[in-house]
Write a protein that holds these residues in place. Structure first.
Motif, short mmCIF file in Angstrom:
data_model
loop_
_atom_site.label_atom_id
_atom_site.label_comp_id
_atom_site.label_asym_id
_atom_site.label_seq_id
_atom_site.Cartn_x
_atom_site.Cartn_y
_atom_site.Cartn_z
N LYS A 141 -8.28 30.48 95.75
CA LYS A 141 -7.48 31.40 94.94
C LYS A 141 -8.39 32.34 94.15
O LYS A 141 -8.12 33.54 94.06
CB LYS A 141 -6.57 30.60 94.01
CG LYS A 141 -5.62 31.45 93.22
CD LYS A 141 -4.54 32.01 94.10
CE LYS A 141 -3.52 32.75 93.27
NZ LYS A 141 -2.55 33.45 94.07
N ILE A 142 -9.47 31.81 93.60
CA ILE A 142 -10.42 32.63 92.85
C ILE A 142 -11.08 33.66 93.77
O ILE A 142 -11.18 34.84 93.43
CB ILE A 142 -11.47 31.75 92.16
CG1 ILE A 142 -10.78 30.86 91.11
CG2 ILE A 142 -12.58 32.58 91.54
CD1 ILE A 142 -11.64 29.76 90.55
N LYS A 143 -11.48 33.21 94.95
CA LYS A 143 -12.11 34.11 95.92
C LYS A 143 -11.14 35.21 96.36
O LYS A 143 -11.55 36.34 96.60
CB LYS A 143 -12.62 33.33 97.12
CG LYS A 143 -13.85 32.52 96.79
CD LYS A 143 -14.30 31.69 97.98
CE LYS A 143 -15.48 30.82 97.59
NZ LYS A 143 -15.89 29.95 98.69
N GLN A 144 -9.86 34.88 96.45
CA GLN A 144 -8.85 35.88 96.82
C GLN A 144 -8.82 37.00 95.79
O GLN A 144 -8.78 38.18 96.15
CB GLN A 144 -7.49 35.20 96.91
CG GLN A 144 -6.36 36.12 97.25
CD GLN A 144 -5.02 35.38 97.23
OE1 GLN A 144 -4.88 34.27 96.74
NE2 GLN A 144 -4.01 36.04 97.79
N VAL A 145 -8.87 36.67 94.52
CA VAL A 145 -8.87 37.68 93.45
C VAL A 145 -10.15 38.51 93.52
O VAL A 145 -10.10 39.74 93.41
CB VAL A 145 -8.72 37.01 92.08
CG1 VAL A 145 -9.00 37.99 90.94
CG2 VAL A 145 -7.32 36.42 91.93
N ALA B 235 -14.62 40.33 83.40
CA ALA B 235 -14.37 38.92 83.72
C ALA B 235 -13.03 38.48 83.13
O ALA B 235 -12.23 37.82 83.81
CB ALA B 235 -15.50 38.04 83.19
N TRP B 236 -12.76 38.86 81.90
CA TRP B 236 -11.48 38.48 81.27
C TRP B 236 -10.32 39.17 81.96
O TRP B 236 -9.25 38.57 82.13
CB TRP B 236 -11.50 38.79 79.77
CG TRP B 236 -12.38 37.85 79.02
CD1 TRP B 236 -13.54 38.15 78.38
CD2 TRP B 236 -12.20 36.43 78.86
NE1 TRP B 236 -14.09 37.02 77.83
CE2 TRP B 236 -13.28 35.95 78.11
CE3 TRP B 236 -11.23 35.54 79.29
CZ2 TRP B 236 -13.43 34.61 77.77
CZ3 TRP B 236 -11.37 34.19 78.94
CH2 TRP B 236 -12.46 33.74 78.20
N ASP B 237 -10.49 40.41 82.38
CA ASP B 237 -9.43 41.10 83.10
C ASP B 237 -9.12 40.40 84.42
O ASP B 237 -7.96 40.24 84.80
CB ASP B 237 -9.81 42.56 83.37
CG ASP B 237 -9.81 43.42 82.12
OD1 ASP B 237 -9.24 42.98 81.09
OD2 ASP B 237 -10.38 44.51 82.16
N LEU B 238 -10.15 39.98 85.13
CA LEU B 238 -9.94 39.29 86.40
C LEU B 238 -9.30 37.92 86.19
O LEU B 238 -8.47 37.49 87.00
CB LEU B 238 -11.26 39.16 87.16
CG LEU B 238 -11.84 40.47 87.67
CD1 LEU B 238 -13.21 40.25 88.28
CD2 LEU B 238 -10.91 41.15 88.64
N HIS C 69 -19.41 50.30 80.36
CA HIS C 69 -19.94 49.93 79.05
C HIS C 69 -21.06 48.92 79.21
O HIS C 69 -20.96 48.00 80.00
CB HIS C 69 -18.84 49.35 78.17
CG HIS C 69 -17.78 50.32 77.84
ND1 HIS C 69 -17.95 51.31 76.91
CD2 HIS C 69 -16.53 50.48 78.33
CE1 HIS C 69 -16.85 52.04 76.83
NE2 HIS C 69 -15.97 51.55 77.69
N LEU C 70 -22.10 49.12 78.47
CA LEU C 70 -23.24 48.20 78.52
C LEU C 70 -23.39 47.46 77.19
O LEU C 70 -24.48 47.18 76.75
CB LEU C 70 -24.52 48.98 78.85
CG LEU C 70 -24.52 49.70 80.19
CD1 LEU C 70 -25.79 50.52 80.35
CD2 LEU C 70 -24.38 48.71 81.33
N ASP C 71 -22.28 47.13 76.57
CA ASP C 71 -22.34 46.50 75.27
C ASP C 71 -22.39 44.98 75.33
O ASP C 71 -22.31 44.31 74.31
CB ASP C 71 -21.16 46.96 74.40
CG ASP C 71 -19.81 46.62 75.02
OD1 ASP C 71 -19.78 45.92 76.04
OD2 ASP C 71 -18.79 47.07 74.47
N GLY C 72 -22.48 44.41 76.51
CA GLY C 72 -22.60 42.96 76.64
C GLY C 72 -21.28 42.20 76.66
O GLY C 72 -21.26 40.99 76.76
N ARG C 73 -20.17 42.92 76.57
CA ARG C 73 -18.87 42.25 76.62
C ARG C 73 -18.53 41.84 78.05
O ARG C 73 -18.92 42.51 79.00
CB ARG C 73 -17.78 43.15 76.08
CG ARG C 73 -17.87 43.36 74.59
CD ARG C 73 -16.72 44.16 74.09
NE ARG C 73 -16.84 45.53 74.63
CZ ARG C 73 -15.93 46.47 74.48
NH1 ARG C 73 -14.81 46.22 73.84
NH2 ARG C 73 -16.12 47.67 74.97
N ALA C 74 -17.78 40.78 78.16
CA ALA C 74 -17.35 40.28 79.47
C ALA C 74 -15.94 40.77 79.79
O ALA C 74 -15.14 40.05 80.35
CB ALA C 74 -17.42 38.76 79.48
N SER C 75 -15.63 42.00 79.45
CA SER C 75 -14.28 42.54 79.61
C SER C 75 -13.76 42.42 81.03
O SER C 75 -12.61 42.04 81.25
CB SER C 75 -14.24 44.00 79.17
OG SER C 75 -14.65 44.13 77.84
#
Length: 84
Positions: free
Chosen positions: A67-71, A10-13, A2-8
């Motif tokens: 921890k962030i890099k692991q994800v 990022a939120w999933d991660l 999707h190219l609608d500009g949502r950060a979906s």
């Protein structure tokens, strides 16, 4: 994609880090003695953390870079292995 500009994505991660964050915050919350002055209530009845307490919550919410890099590595691995 999707190219609608949502950060979906990022939120999933971020959701993958929720258990770490919950453990940190809940552990800290259980050790605190809460006072009425720690909170504000606006005219609509919504309760907010006072600015000083909100800053502490943000500090307690810090997640180590490792921890962030692991994800990120885990997810990147999924993308690389993906058959299109």
């Amino acid at each position: 994609m999707h190219l609608d500009g949502r950060a979906s994505l990022a939120w999933d991660l971020i959701e993958l880090l929720r258990p770490t964050l919950d453990e940190q915050l809940i552990g800290w919350i259980q050790t605190q003695k809460w006072r009425k002055r720690d909170f504000e209530v606006n005219e609509e009845g919504t309760v907010y953390l006072r600015q000083q307490l909100a800053r502490v919550v943000v500090q307690k919410s810090w997640i180590a870079d490792a921890k962030i890099k692991q994800v990120i590595r885990w997810y990147a691995g999924l993308l690389v292995e993906r058959d299109d």
